[in-house]
Design a protein around this motif. Structure first.
Motif, PDB file in Angstrom:
ATOM      1  N   VAL A   6       0.984  -0.980   0.011  1.00  0.00           N
ATOM      2  CA  VAL A   6       0.220  -0.093  -0.065  1.00  0.00           C
ATOM      3  C   VAL A   6       1.031   1.177   0.069  1.00  0.00           C
ATOM      4  O   VAL A   6       1.788   1.300   1.078  1.00  0.00           O
ATOM      5  CB  VAL A   6      -0.898  -0.116   1.290  1.00  0.00           C
ATOM      6  N   VAL A   7       0.798   1.891  -0.969  1.00  0.00           N
ATOM      7  CA  VAL A   7       1.746   3.189  -1.128  1.00  0.00           C
ATOM      8  C   VAL A   7       1.097   4.511  -0.961  1.00  0.00           C
ATOM      9  O   VAL A   7       1.704   5.525  -0.614  1.00  0.00           O
ATOM     10  CB  VAL A   7       2.211   3.148  -2.511  1.00  0.00           C
ATOM     11  N   LYS A   8      -0.309   4.638  -0.849  1.00  0.00           N
ATOM     12  CA  LYS A   8      -1.019   5.829  -0.345  1.00  0.00           C
ATOM     13  C   LYS A   8      -2.395   5.606  -0.438  1.00  0.00           C
ATOM     14  O   LYS A   8      -2.842   4.895  -0.880  1.00  0.00           O
ATOM     15  CB  LYS A   8      -0.883   6.896  -1.563  1.00  0.00           C
ATOM     16  N   SER A   9      -2.925   6.491   0.451  1.00  0.00           N
ATOM     17  CA  SER A   9      -4.364   6.411   0.775  1.00  0.00           C
ATOM     18  C   SER A   9      -4.847   7.902   0.141  1.00  0.00           C
ATOM     19  O   SER A   9      -4.258   9.163   0.250  1.00  0.00           O
ATOM     20  CB  SER A   9      -4.953   6.450   2.089  1.00  0.00           C
ATOM     21  N   THR A  10      -6.017   7.940  -0.408  1.00  0.00           N
ATOM     22  CA  THR A  10      -6.817   8.897  -0.966  1.00  0.00           C
ATOM     23  C   THR A  10      -8.167   9.220  -0.479  1.00  0.00           C
ATOM     24  O   THR A  10      -8.856   8.310  -0.251  1.00  0.00           O
ATOM     25  CB  THR A  10      -6.718   9.126  -2.529  1.00  0.00           C
ATOM     26  N   LEU A  11      -8.700  10.304   0.214  1.00  0.00           N
ATOM     27  CA  LEU A  11      -9.984  10.557   0.750  1.00  0.00           C
ATOM     28  C   LEU A  11     -10.924  10.560  -0.180  1.00  0.00           C
ATOM     29  O   LEU A  11     -11.023  10.914  -1.323  1.00  0.00           O
ATOM     30  CB  LEU A  11      -9.845  11.841   1.450  1.00  0.00           C
ATOM     31  N   ILE A  12     -12.093   9.874   0.186  1.00  0.00           N
ATOM     32  CA  ILE A  12     -13.352   9.759  -0.627  1.00  0.00           C
ATOM     33  C   ILE A  12     -14.087  10.562   0.149  1.00  0.00           C
ATOM     34  O   ILE A  12     -14.895  11.541  -0.302  1.00  0.00           O
ATOM     35  CB  ILE A  12     -13.905   8.304  -0.737  1.00  0.00           C
ATOM     36  N   GLU A  13     -14.353  10.276   1.739  1.00  0.00           N
ATOM     37  CA  GLU A  13     -15.236  11.071   2.338  1.00  0.00           C
ATOM     38  C   GLU A  13     -14.695  10.935   3.997  1.00  0.00           C
ATOM     39  O   GLU A  13     -14.153   9.825   4.275  1.00  0.00           O
ATOM     40  CB  GLU A  13     -16.497  10.868   2.507  1.00  0.00           C
ATOM     41  N   GLY A  14     -14.937  11.890   4.609  1.00  0.00           N
ATOM     42  CA  GLY A  14     -14.446  11.931   6.268  1.00  0.00           C
ATOM     43  C   GLY A  14     -13.439  13.046   6.468  1.00  0.00           C
ATOM     44  O   GLY A  14     -13.537  14.238   5.865  1.00  0.00           O
ATOM     45  N   ASN A  15     -12.531  12.694   7.475  1.00  0.00           N
ATOM     46  CA  ASN A  15     -11.428  13.483   7.767  1.00  0.00           C
ATOM     47  C   ASN A  15     -10.038  13.141   7.130  1.00  0.00           C
ATOM     48  O   ASN A  15      -9.429  12.277   7.136  1.00  0.00           O
ATOM     49  CB  ASN A  15     -11.326  12.914   9.181  1.00  0.00           C
TER      50      ASN A  15
END
Length: 402
Positions: free
Chosen positions: A275-284
């Protein structure tokens, strides 16, 4: 579903129950039956119970925690296991011991435990010298999973055991009340149906209709099973409730959604198993930023170490230890996987507290923001659907009925 295939299913997996899991009925929890089945033979074995506290010395002494607020897991360990052993189960199974000990919280899933442990008189002892070297069966009923460290220790000290973290009343009345010979038989049928897969593809459908696909390469490996039986004399640890088949991914690429503890929803990008990165869909956004900072600081925390599929029909317990065993669900895990036969060991992490094994469960109650639309298995020229909309596919149902 047609009756042609389901007619051969055992009663607890009948068509009506597969479609409505809440209708399954369970026998009362029976400690003697559970231990006798899981650990056959038991005659002559010495057994103990391990649990955990932030301040174990004061809380385990004279069972002081029983007079405190909270501690559901520890109180269940006392009521259903400690008292059960002392009130007849020791004699029924021909075993001895029954003592209860407490160690310090690890504050993380499958982190190694400190060696200090305390008995109910408040004496400090050593897990290595006074527990693992002395007892034949160790029952660990704790806040955080201890499966990985106990799997390593049992091989070193030659004992058997079971880990049952997060134990609540639902788990006691369902996942720990089942016949584990039946659980093992069903898991083996699904394991045989899915073993030596070349790859698994998972399609996740978001609320706006977007499809995210994760492709996990398995290299034709033998599927493994967590089936709850720890019989014979070979050192081993059963993770209860059990009922899953799993693989250690050789590689992985694509995207999958993740719902964080605070409800934030993100998309995780996976490249070459990491897992190299996370991208916001909704929330904080801060939750996403914190995860990305952790990945940047210690990339091993994002390495995929497990792909698992549930094999039982069980009610939702709101504890992943049971809910990941439900037929029709799947889960990924990041972090250490040495207890599963993988190559990710604690020494590979930047800090000890990072060397966790963290499950990411995909189930209707856990991830209502998205659907597991389809899971596909590729094995040579064979292509099979495994899960459709959180339901077992015809291929899996036929495998169980075989």
């Amino acid at each position: 579903m047609s009756n042609q295939s389901t007619s051969a299913l055992p009663g607890y997996l009948a068509e009506e129950i597969l479609l409505n899991p809440e209708k399954r009925e369970f026998p009362p929890f029976d400690l003697s039956r559970l231990l006798g089945t899981v650990f056959k033979p038991t005659q002559g074995c010495k057994v103990c119970i391990l649990t955990d506290f932030e301040d174990p010395k004061d809380l385990i002494k004279d069972f002081a925690f029983l007079g405190e607020e909270g501690f559901e897991v520890q109180k269940n360990a006392y009521k259903y296991f400690y008292e059960g052993l002392k009130e007849g189960v020791l004699d029924e199974l021909g075993i001895t011991g029954g003592e209860m000990f407490a160690y310090r919280y690890t504050y993380g899933s499958n982190l190694d435990m400190a060696d200090e442990v305390w008995d109910t008189d408040g004496n400090q002892l050593s897990l290595d010298k006074d527990i693992y070297s002395v007892y034949d069966i160790v029952l660990c009923i704790s806040t955080w999973s201890a499966t990985a460290p106990l799997t390593a220790k049992c091989k070193e000290f030659n004992f058997r055991g079971a880990t049952m973290h997060g134990m609540n009343d639902v788990i006691l009345s369902s996942g720990l009340a089942v016949d584990y010979e039946e659980v093992s038989a069903d898991a083996e049928k699904i394991r045989l149906a899915m073993t030596r897969a070349d790859s698994i593809e998972i399609d996740f459908e978001l609320e706006d209709g977007t499809i995210l696909t994760a492709d996990l390469e398995l290299g034709g490996q033998e599927a493994q099973k967590s089936h709850g039986l720890c019989q014979g004399t070979k050192p081993d640890i059963a993770n209860l409730p059990a009922g899953e088949i799993y693989y250690v991914p050789k590689n992985a690429n694509g995207k999958f959604p993740m719902k964080y503890e605070d409800g934030t929803l993100g998309v995780l990008d996976v490249v070459n198993r990491d897992v190299v990165k996370s991208t916001l869909i909704e929330g904080n956004q801060a939750t996403i930023d914190e995860h990305n900072a952790r990945l940047a600081d210690d990339p091993m925390t994002g390495t995929l170490g497990e792909l698992g599929f549930g094999t039982q029909v069980l009610p939702v317990s709101y504890q992943d230890i049971q809910d990941e065993k439900v037929l029709g669900t799947c889960h990924l895990a990041t972090g250490r996987d040495d207890h599963l036969g993988g190559d990710i060991v604690p020494d590979m992490f930047k800090k000890h507290e990072n060397s966790t094994h963290d499950d990411i469960l995909f189930a209707p109650h856990k991830t209502p923001n998205f659907n597991v639309k389809e899971v596909r298995m590729n094995r040579g020229d064979q292509k099979e659907v495994i899960i459709e909309n959180f339901r077992p596919s015809r291929f899996i149902i036929d495998a169980i009925a075989s």
